[in-house]
Design a protein around this motif. Structure first.
Motif, PDB file in Angstrom:
ATOM      1  N   ASP A 342       0.832  -1.205   0.000  1.00  0.00           N
ATOM      2  CA  ASP A 342       0.000   0.000   0.000  1.00  0.00           C
ATOM      3  C   ASP A 342       0.867   1.256   0.000  1.00  0.00           C
ATOM      4  N   GLU A 343       1.954   1.233   0.737  1.00  0.00           N
ATOM      5  CA  GLU A 343       2.845   2.393   0.754  1.00  0.00           C
ATOM      6  C   GLU A 343       3.440   2.644  -0.623  1.00  0.00           C
ATOM      7  N   ALA A 344       3.872   1.570  -1.288  1.00  0.00           N
ATOM      8  CA  ALA A 344       4.496   1.718  -2.608  1.00  0.00           C
ATOM      9  C   ALA A 344       3.506   2.257  -3.638  1.00  0.00           C
ATOM     10  N   ARG A 345       2.301   1.692  -3.672  1.00  0.00           N
ATOM     11  CA  ARG A 345       1.331   2.139  -4.681  1.00  0.00           C
ATOM     12  C   ARG A 345       0.819   3.543  -4.365  1.00  0.00           C
ATOM     13  N   THR A 346       0.695   3.866  -3.072  1.00  0.00           N
ATOM     14  CA  THR A 346       0.267   5.212  -2.690  1.00  0.00           C
ATOM     15  C   THR A 346       1.300   6.241  -3.117  1.00  0.00           C
ATOM     16  N   THR A 347       2.554   5.936  -2.859  1.00  0.00           N
ATOM     17  CA  THR A 347       3.633   6.841  -3.268  1.00  0.00           C
ATOM     18  C   THR A 347       3.602   7.057  -4.776  1.00  0.00           C
ATOM     19  N   ALA A 348       3.445   5.959  -5.524  1.00  0.00           N
ATOM     20  CA  ALA A 348       3.409   6.070  -6.983  1.00  0.00           C
ATOM     21  C   ALA A 348       2.252   6.962  -7.436  1.00  0.00           C
ATOM     22  N   ALA A 349       1.088   6.726  -6.876  1.00  0.00           N
ATOM     23  CA  ALA A 349      -0.088   7.491  -7.295  1.00  0.00           C
ATOM     24  C   ALA A 349       0.045   8.966  -6.929  1.00  0.00           C
ATOM     25  N   LEU A 350       0.516   9.256  -5.731  1.00  0.00           N
ATOM     26  CA  LEU A 350       0.654  10.649  -5.302  1.00  0.00           C
ATOM     27  C   LEU A 350       1.713  11.388  -6.111  1.00  0.00           C
ATOM     28  N   GLU A 351       2.796  10.699  -6.434  1.00  0.00           N
ATOM     29  CA  GLU A 351       3.855  11.337  -7.228  1.00  0.00           C
ATOM     30  C   GLU A 351       3.384  11.624  -8.645  1.00  0.00           C
TER      31      GLU A 351
END
Length: 357
Positions: A342-351
């Motif tokens: 979840d942290e990885a995909r959240t970071t990707a989406a926010l960036e």
């Protein structure tokens, strides 16, 4: 809520604490659906991908039950039905080898009834190899007892000999050569000897998945190669991977091997490395959804794309993965796979959103 004092105790400076707090607030307000992602509550750490209907399951069950009765004809027909789909044929040989490890009475009867069968001989060669390897285990050499290592090395020549015999019975089949390539690294074949074996395998099946993974292990630093040689092999394999093939994923396994040796911070992130990951992404996008190896490779790809800060390329991979997060990359360092994924995909989406804004 974690206090500033707790963050300070963890060794974070003032700037890092402010950055951490800002990221935490953004993630707390993060709505996965706005980015084409499933809600966190739906993430499933139990599997790497969806359950796939296997039309051959009943056939496999019949083969297993027959083998346990000491019957071999069902096993022989099962392998023969794969024809010259060499990846599928090897997968079926491996299943039979696992059955033979439990009880090889049916395999002995098969070989007695059909001594000319290359399939039976290949299963036996693989069985001998895995019996040897089960004694050695998967640990590094310096962690294996001298007695177990001696037994392992004593058994390997028989496996190699059996594989050569199988290749004589089935000259077009790459299966015996997969056994040979695997045994060769433990028998300390030099680079020239190994390369000649591997070229024999590729002459029969240029894009053989298991064969290339075993060759990658030979070129890894922990066996007979180096980071440079392993990287060169992985890059060459990537260049040769045809559309629709998972062979491009060998490059991802090379990155995992490199990370195991150097740690995440020691992995290269040059422009060339990033371009290679984009090539892998394009290659995996052509692989049929029905391929059972695809979900695991998507997780590796998403992991390495986010590691390199390639968020625009990572986000569609996370979308394709969906709710499934039970894959090894997200368990590294003992992490909870749901949190890491979840942290990885959240970071990707926010960036991605930030760059568009």
């Amino acid at each position: 809520m974690i206090s500033i004092f707790a963050l300070a105790a963890a060794g974070l400076g003032a700037a890092s604490m402010v950055s951490w707090i800002r990221r935490s607030r953004k993630r707390a307000a993060f709505d996965p659906a706005r980015h084409g992602l499933v809600p966190r509550a739906e993430l499933d750490p139990g599997r790497a991908g969806p359950h796939r209907a296997d039309p051959g399951r009943e056939t496999v069950a019949e083969v297993v039950l027959a083998a346990r009765r000491g019957e071999w004809k069902q096993a022989a027909a099962y392998v023969e039905a794969a024809g010259e789909d060499w990846d599928e044929r090897w997968s079926r040989v491996e299943l039979l080898r696992e059955l033979a490890q439990e009880d090889d009475d049916w395999l002995q009867r098969w070989r007695e009834a059909r001594p000319e069968s290359g399939d039976a001989a290949t299963v036996r060669a693989g069985l001998l190899l895995h019996r040897a390897w089960s004694i050695r285990g998967g640990a590094y050499a310096d962690q294996v007892s001298p007695a177990d290592m001696a037994t392992f090395r004593r058994m390997l020549p028989d496996a190699m000999k059996a594989a050569h015999e199988a290749s004589g019975l089935a000259p077009d089949d790459p299966g015996p050569w997969v056994v040979m390539v695997t045994a060769a690294r433990a028998l300390d074949y030099d680079h020239g000897q190994f390369s000649r074996l591997f070229e024999e395998l590729r002459a029969r099946a240029p894009h053989h998945w298991a064969g290339h993974l075993q060759a990658l292990q030979y070129w890894a630093p922990k066996w007979h190669g180096s980071q440079e040689l392993m990287g060169r092999f992985a890059g060459d394999t990537l260049a040769l991977a045809p559309p629709g093939s998972v062979l491009c994923g060998v490059y991802l396994h090379a990155l995992d091997e490199a990370e195991a040796q150097r740690g995440r911070r020691g992995l290269p992130t040059t422009a060339e490395d990033k371009e290679m990951l984009l090539i892998v992404a394009r290659g995996l996008a052509t692989v049929p959804e029905t391929d059972p190896r695809l979900p695991g490779l998507r997780h590796l790809l998403a992991y390495h794309l986010t590691r390199c800060g390639m968020y625009g390329a990572a986000l569609p991979v996370f979308r394709a993965i969906g709710p499934w997060c039970g894959a090894e990359p997200w368990r590294k360092g003992g992490r909870d796979p749901v949190d890491a994924f979840d942290e990885a995909r959240t970071t990707a989406a926010l960036e991605v959103a930030r760059n568009r804004g």
